[in-house]
Design a protein around this motif. Structure first.
Motif, short mmCIF file in Angstrom:
data_model
loop_
_atom_site.label_atom_id
_atom_site.label_comp_id
_atom_site.label_asym_id
_atom_site.label_seq_id
_atom_site.Cartn_x
_atom_site.Cartn_y
_atom_site.Cartn_z
N CYS A 30 37.27 50.13 19.95
CA CYS A 30 37.21 51.55 20.31
C CYS A 30 37.73 52.43 19.17
N PRO A 35 36.10 59.29 16.11
CA PRO A 35 36.24 60.32 15.09
C PRO A 35 37.63 60.94 15.06
N PHE A 43 46.47 59.53 16.38
CA PHE A 43 45.59 59.28 17.53
C PHE A 43 44.94 57.90 17.46
N CYS A 70 41.60 63.80 21.83
CA CYS A 70 40.34 63.08 22.07
C CYS A 70 39.24 64.12 22.12
N THR A 71 38.14 63.87 21.43
CA THR A 71 37.10 64.88 21.36
C THR A 71 35.95 64.63 22.34
N ASN A 72 36.14 63.68 23.25
CA ASN A 72 35.15 63.45 24.31
C ASN A 72 33.79 62.98 23.82
N ILE A 87 37.82 56.54 27.19
CA ILE A 87 37.77 58.00 27.39
C ILE A 87 38.07 58.36 28.84
N ILE A 90 41.70 58.27 29.27
CA ILE A 90 42.31 59.45 28.65
C ILE A 90 42.12 60.67 29.55
S1 SF4 Z 1 35.96 59.70 23.38
FE1 SF4 Z 1 37.95 60.19 22.49
S2 SF4 Z 1 38.99 58.25 22.24
FE2 SF4 Z 1 36.85 57.79 22.63
S3 SF4 Z 1 35.96 57.53 20.58
FE3 SF4 Z 1 35.65 59.68 21.17
S4 SF4 Z 1 37.44 60.82 20.38
FE4 SF4 Z 1 37.93 58.60 20.33
#
Ligand code: SF4
Ligand code: SF4
Lengths: 154, 297
Positions: A30, A35, A43, A70-72, A87, A90
């Motif tokens: 993961c 990103p 992070f 976290c950028t979703n 995600i 999170i």
């Molecule tokens: S959803 Fe969040 S934790 Fe998952 S890869 Fe994208 S930025 Fe990273």
């Protein structure tokens, strides 16, 4: 997993809805395509899952926690061989933080706007003018009464 | 042209209130593809999948279900024009159809406003609708001014494709949908290295989005392209206005015009650039008009 970890696992499992992160074996798949992890020294979805497994999620439930970075993007959701859906864990942590009022201001502001206007942004005179220039239909009034009524229910 | 397909458009807050030129581009172009857009009263914010969902998923789901009900009551499938709206409405629909208990709980709340989710309609991003239901052949047939010499860097972003088991648009690692759409208007699509990268919009740490943006723009800049095309207003905002911010923050300058796919389709259908608001973009689009020979009327 610690006893406290099992408790948090159960609480979060309820929020995530089914998928259990207790089978995370810390492989890091993961992280490779995350990103946020690529650009932030702190992070890491793997770290967040591990802290939660150890029952240490309280440390993550603050307004300046890394969870809000976290950028979703859902890359971790696609990559995880164990279907942990990092995600979603999170998001569950963010939901828990919200219940404690430990939310960054930007989230509070967005919520207020959506609740007051049934939209995530406001119309401006410039945009009114542009819609006219483009010959676009008038926007319907937002269904505020329905939104308000539903918010009383939750 | 008589309409062969009737759907209801869900333009979403960002397009209707910040980027109305995208709405104009969709309305004008799909009209030539035999699609009738039936506007419905009663839609609200999808609600936003980045902030609102992560704050309280249950409330997010209930408000999303309400939007789905509005379309169900009219018996019309929803077409979305924004990746965020697509994410919210598709995921909410999947959650409610896959989990009976959850659906019953949500319907218990919707009762207060006399609505009920039944799962009778579909949600599709307009790009997907075009490839899968209208067909690229029809797009090619609608083109009167092929954009022959135009080289376009395509950008996918996140929520058109992921989570892939819900979106079911393409292989999330090797998508082709935007390439196919760009070819259909006669232009040449080019894949840049970071075409799948997130725009970073949702990160709370203000340092992160510009770093992601810089990576995307450097990747596009390696190619010899006239512009960048995408299908999401959030990506657009990040990349168009974002280039100006990059200059201030990193002193790196980029001049890559960013366009919504349907603005290119409009040009290819002979629609005037001003009718799809190309002159309102922060990064000037004149080079595109020069290449395709359109007058910026
Ligand atoms: S959803 Fe969040 S934790 Fe998952 S890869 Fe994208 S930025 Fe990273
Ligand atoms: S990819 Fe899945 S199993 Fe591997 S570290 Fe991340 S959450 Fe754990």
């Amino acid at each position: 997993m610690t006893e406290k970890g099992l408790e948090s696992a159960e609480k979060i499992r309820k929020l995530v809805g089914g998928s259990s992160y207790s089978y995370c074996y810390q492989c890091g798949a993961c992280v490779g395509d995350c990103p946020a992890a690529r650009h932030s020294a702190e992070f890491s979805p793997r770290k967040i899952i591990m802290m939660t497994m150890l029952g240490l999620e309280d440390e993550l439930l603050t307004p300046d926690s890394i969870i809000w970075d976290c950028t979703n993007c859902y890359n971790c959701y696609e990559r995880c061989p164990q279907d942990i859906h990092p995600i979603e864990v999170i998001i569950a942590l963010k939901n828990l933080a919200t219940r404690r009022g430990a939310v960054p201001d930007s989230y509070q502001r967005m919520t207020k706007v959506i609740h007051e206007q049934a939209a995530s942004t406001s119309m401006t005179p410039t945009m009114e003018r542009r819609r006219k220039e483009l010959d676009l239909p008038d926007l319907y009034p937002p269904p505020l009464h329905e939104i308000r009524r539903l918010l009383e229910e939750v | 042209m008589s309409a062969e397909l009737r759907v209801t458009p869900f333009f979403g807050c960002m397009i209707s209130m910040k980027l109305p030129q995208f709405e104009a581009a969709v309305r004008r172009t799909v009209d030539k593809l035999g699609v009738e857009l039936v506007d419905l009263e009663g839609f609200a914010c999808c609600p936003d999948p980045l902030y609102y969902k992560t704050r309280d998923k249950m409330t997010w789901l209930i408000l999303a279900a309400r939007n789905l009900c509005v379309a169900e009551d009219a018996g019309l499938d929803i077409v979305t024009c924004c990746s965020g709206c697509t994410a919210t409405l598709s995921e909410a629909r999947a959650m409610l159809t896959e989990d009976e208990a959850l659906c019953a709980e949500v319907n218990g709340k919707l009762k207060a406003i006399g609505r009920e989710f039944k799962g009778t309609i579909q949600v599709k991003h307009i790009a997907t609708l075009i490839r899968e239901e209208i067909g690229l052949e029809k797009v090619r047939d609608s083109v009167t001014h092929p954009l022959t010499d135009l080289k376009v860097a395509i950008h996918y972003g996140c929520h058109l494709l992921k989570p892939s088991h819900i979106m079911q648009v393409d292989d999330p690692d090797h998508p082709t949908i935007l390439e196919e759409l760009i070819r259909a208007v006669g232009a040449t699509p080019l894949n840049h290295e970071e075409k799948l990268l997130c725009c970073g919009k949702a990160c709370n740490d203000p340092d992160l989005p510009p770093k992601m943006l810089l990576e995307v723009m450097r990747s596009v800049n390696k190619l010899d392209v006239h512009c960048m095309a995408l299908i999401c207003p959030t990506c657009f905002d990040s990349f168009d206005f974002g280039q100006i911010k990059l200059k201030r923050m990193f002193d790196e300058e980029f001049h890559i015009p960013v366009v919504y796919y349907f603005q290119l389709l409009a040009l290819a259908q002979g629609i005037a650039p001003a009718e799809v608001g190309l002159h309102w973009h922060k990064i000037k689009t004149d080079n595109i008009l020069e290449v395709v020979g359109a007058e910026n009327a």
